[in-house]
Write an enzyme that holds these catalytic residues in place. Structure first.
Site, PDB file in Angstrom:
ATOM      1  N   MET B  14      50.216   8.207   8.609  1.00 24.62           N
ATOM      2  CA  MET B  14      50.594   7.460   9.953  1.00 24.62           C
ATOM      3  C   MET B  14      49.785   6.209   9.844  1.00 24.62           C
ATOM      4  O   MET B  14      48.683   5.894  10.250  1.00 24.62           O
ATOM      5  CB  MET B  14      49.966   8.156  10.917  1.00 24.62           C
ATOM      6  N   GLY B  15      50.453   5.046   9.102  1.00 23.51           N
ATOM      7  CA  GLY B  15      49.985   3.837   9.396  1.00 23.51           C
ATOM      8  C   GLY B  15      50.324   3.576  10.827  1.00 23.51           C
ATOM      9  O   GLY B  15      51.300   4.059  11.303  1.00 23.51           O
ATOM     10  N   THR B  16      49.298   3.288  11.755  1.00 23.24           N
ATOM     11  CA  THR B  16      49.308   3.695  13.088  1.00 23.24           C
ATOM     12  C   THR B  16      48.641   2.584  14.040  1.00 23.24           C
ATOM     13  O   THR B  16      47.944   1.811  13.171  1.00 23.24           O
ATOM     14  CB  THR B  16      48.394   5.026  13.182  1.00 23.24           C
ATOM     15  N   THR B  17      49.024   2.906  15.327  1.00 25.53           N
ATOM     16  CA  THR B  17      48.068   1.955  16.208  1.00 25.53           C
ATOM     17  C   THR B  17      47.525   3.125  17.207  1.00 25.53           C
ATOM     18  O   THR B  17      48.465   3.720  17.649  1.00 25.53           O
ATOM     19  CB  THR B  17      48.849   0.824  16.944  1.00 25.53           C
TER      20      THR B  17
END
Lengths: 245, 236
Positions: B14-17
């Site tokens: 999860m490249g995520t914010t």
């Protein structure tokens, strides 16, 4: 890995990362700690930054902590390892108090305990990635020592970790003397911390100063230092040499 | 490796914010919903805000597998702890359990987590637990790859003691800004608000989010533009 954060310091100690347990590299790090002896005891200074690679991610990390009644510790390096060290020290002090024999561990003993912990971890290739300053007063005797992740340890009248070794210690060698007053000591530390703020990329302008005397430990509220940029050479650095920097 | 579809065998991440924010009375947790394997979006509607107990939730970023397994273990431990304790666990205990796993397995795990919740002793609390297993209690914290675009934003707009509405709006705005610039974040914005009255989940699909620089109002079709009043819809 899709974490686009900047790469932390890559430091492969010995080949294979499949080994069961070894700290490879630090993630959240604190920068320099500076410590001096003065007339009534010890003064430590450290900023409140927690860097994540090149990002100044956390700006209110307490890197100076009391240990029992007679000591204070300042840590640079990996913050999670420092938090673990504090758990070890709190347990050490607890067991010491449980003897209820009127005796208590002094700074020299705590420093020795830390040295053993750090060196033994180093021998197992799984270091606690920190450089520590341990200072204190017991029965009128002042003590100031340092120990780092490879187990190197010594005591002196003034110590520093990280960049402080290169920037603060020369100032201290020149300007430290026996029986500094509290005010003189604080001014001297602030001089060191200001230089570190100018010249250490991982420094943040929010610091604490900790004092320990026979009476006990006090750690200041966070505060910031003024900086000076009003030099004519700063205003026109390339005058007379256009194109230079 | 196929350049178009990316490496489908790459670990799900999860490249995520992710965001956690305290307000006057509780906390608001926020996240995007994109899970990628290499360049492919494996799940465009993931739920990265996971329940640990009735009153404590966790935002997950980094390796999907690592963050899921850590959450599962902590949920399991907290369940037992709650039974023994006889009352809801505190947020601090939940954060410390996450720390134990993150710190002691730091060599193998690659997950940044945000623990947030409400308990009767301390009220709303947010704990940031980045890589390495450091635990830091903070009034707000951001994480994941998209967070790099939000440091300046939060430096400017953050203030203590916001209302629930202000906090929720702030979180949605922030995640939406990160989605605009981070390729690894996207999809919908999910928020979870936790206070003494309980937990509220909210869902903000893309069309409810504000438009940022160089983003255009979505249309069903170009044909709608052609048929509307505009003088020269097709320009050569």
């Amino acid at each position: 890995m899709n974490l686009a954060d900047s790469t932390p310091a890559m430091n492969s100690l010995l080949g294979s990362e499949a080994d069961s347990q070894r700290t490879l590299y630090p993630y959240v790090t604190g920068t320099s700690v500076v410590g001096i002896k003065y007339k009534d005891g010890i003064l430590l200074a450290a900023d409140m930054g927690g860097s994540y690679g090149s990002t100044l991610r956390y700006k209110t990390v307490e890197r100076l902590k009391p240990v029992g009644k007679h000591s204070i510790i300042g840590a640079s390096g990996e913050i999670s390892d420092f938090q673990e060290i504090m758990r070890y020290l709190d347990e050490l002090i607890l067991y010491d108090n449980m003897w209820d024999d009127g005796n208590s561990l002094g700074p020299k003993e705590v420093h020795n305990y830390l040295t053993r912990v750090m060196y033994n971890r180093r021998n197992k290739f799984n270091p606690l990635w920190n450089s520590l300053v341990l200072g204190g007063v017991k029965n009128g005797q002042k003590y100031l020592g340092t120990v780092n992740m490879i187990g190197v340890h010594y005591e002196d009248n003034h110590v520093a970790t990280g960049f402080g070794n290169h920037l603060a210690r020369p100032i201290l060698r020149d300007e430290w003397h026996e029986n500094l007053t509290f005010e003189e000591g604080v001014k001297l530390l602030e001089k060191c911390m200001r230089v570190l703020l100018y010249r250490d990329r991982s420094a943040v302008n929010k610091l604490q100063i900790a004092k320990i005397t026979e009476a006990g430990v006090t750690i200041s509220q966070p505060y910031s230092l003024k900086t000076f940029w009003d030099f004519s050479a700063f205003k026109n650095p390339t005058v007379g040499a256009e194109g230079s920097w | 490796m196929d350049g178009i579809s990316g490496d489908l065998n790459a670990p799900h991440s999860m490249g995520t914010t992710i965001i956690g924010v305290t307000y006057n009375g509780g906390v608001v947790l926020g996240a995007d919903s994109r899970t990628s394997t290499g360049m492919y979006v494996a799940n465009r509607a993931s739920d990265k805000i996971t329940q640990l107990t009735d009153n404590v939730y966790i935002c997950r970023s980094g390796s999907a597998a690592d963050s899921q397994i850590v959450s599962d273990y902590v949920r399991y431990f907290l369940h037992q702890h709650t039974i023994q304790l006889g009352q809801p666990s505190t947020v601090k205990v939940a954060a410390n359990l996450v720390r134990l796993l993150s710190y002691n397995n730091k060599n193998m795990l690659q997950t940044g987590l945000i623990v947030g919740g409400w308990d009767k002793y301390e009220g709303g609390k947010i704990y940031g637990i980045p890589l390495g297993g450091t635990v830091l209690e903070q009034p707000f914290t951001i994480g994941g790859s998209g967070s790099t675009y939000l440091y300046g934003f939060f430096d400017q707009v953050w203030k203590e003691g916001m209302t629930q509405d202000e906090a929720e709006k702030l979180v949605v705005k922030a995640v939406s800004l990160a989605i605009a610039r981070d390729g690894a974040s996207g999809g919908v914005v999910r928020t979870v608000t936790i206070n003494k009255d309980g937990v509220t989940r909210k869902f903000y699909p893309g069309n409810t989010l504000p438009l940022w620089h160089e983003e255009l109002e979505p249309k069903d079709s170009m044909l709608d533009i052609l048929s509307s009043a505009s003088p020269e819809p097709m320009v050569s």
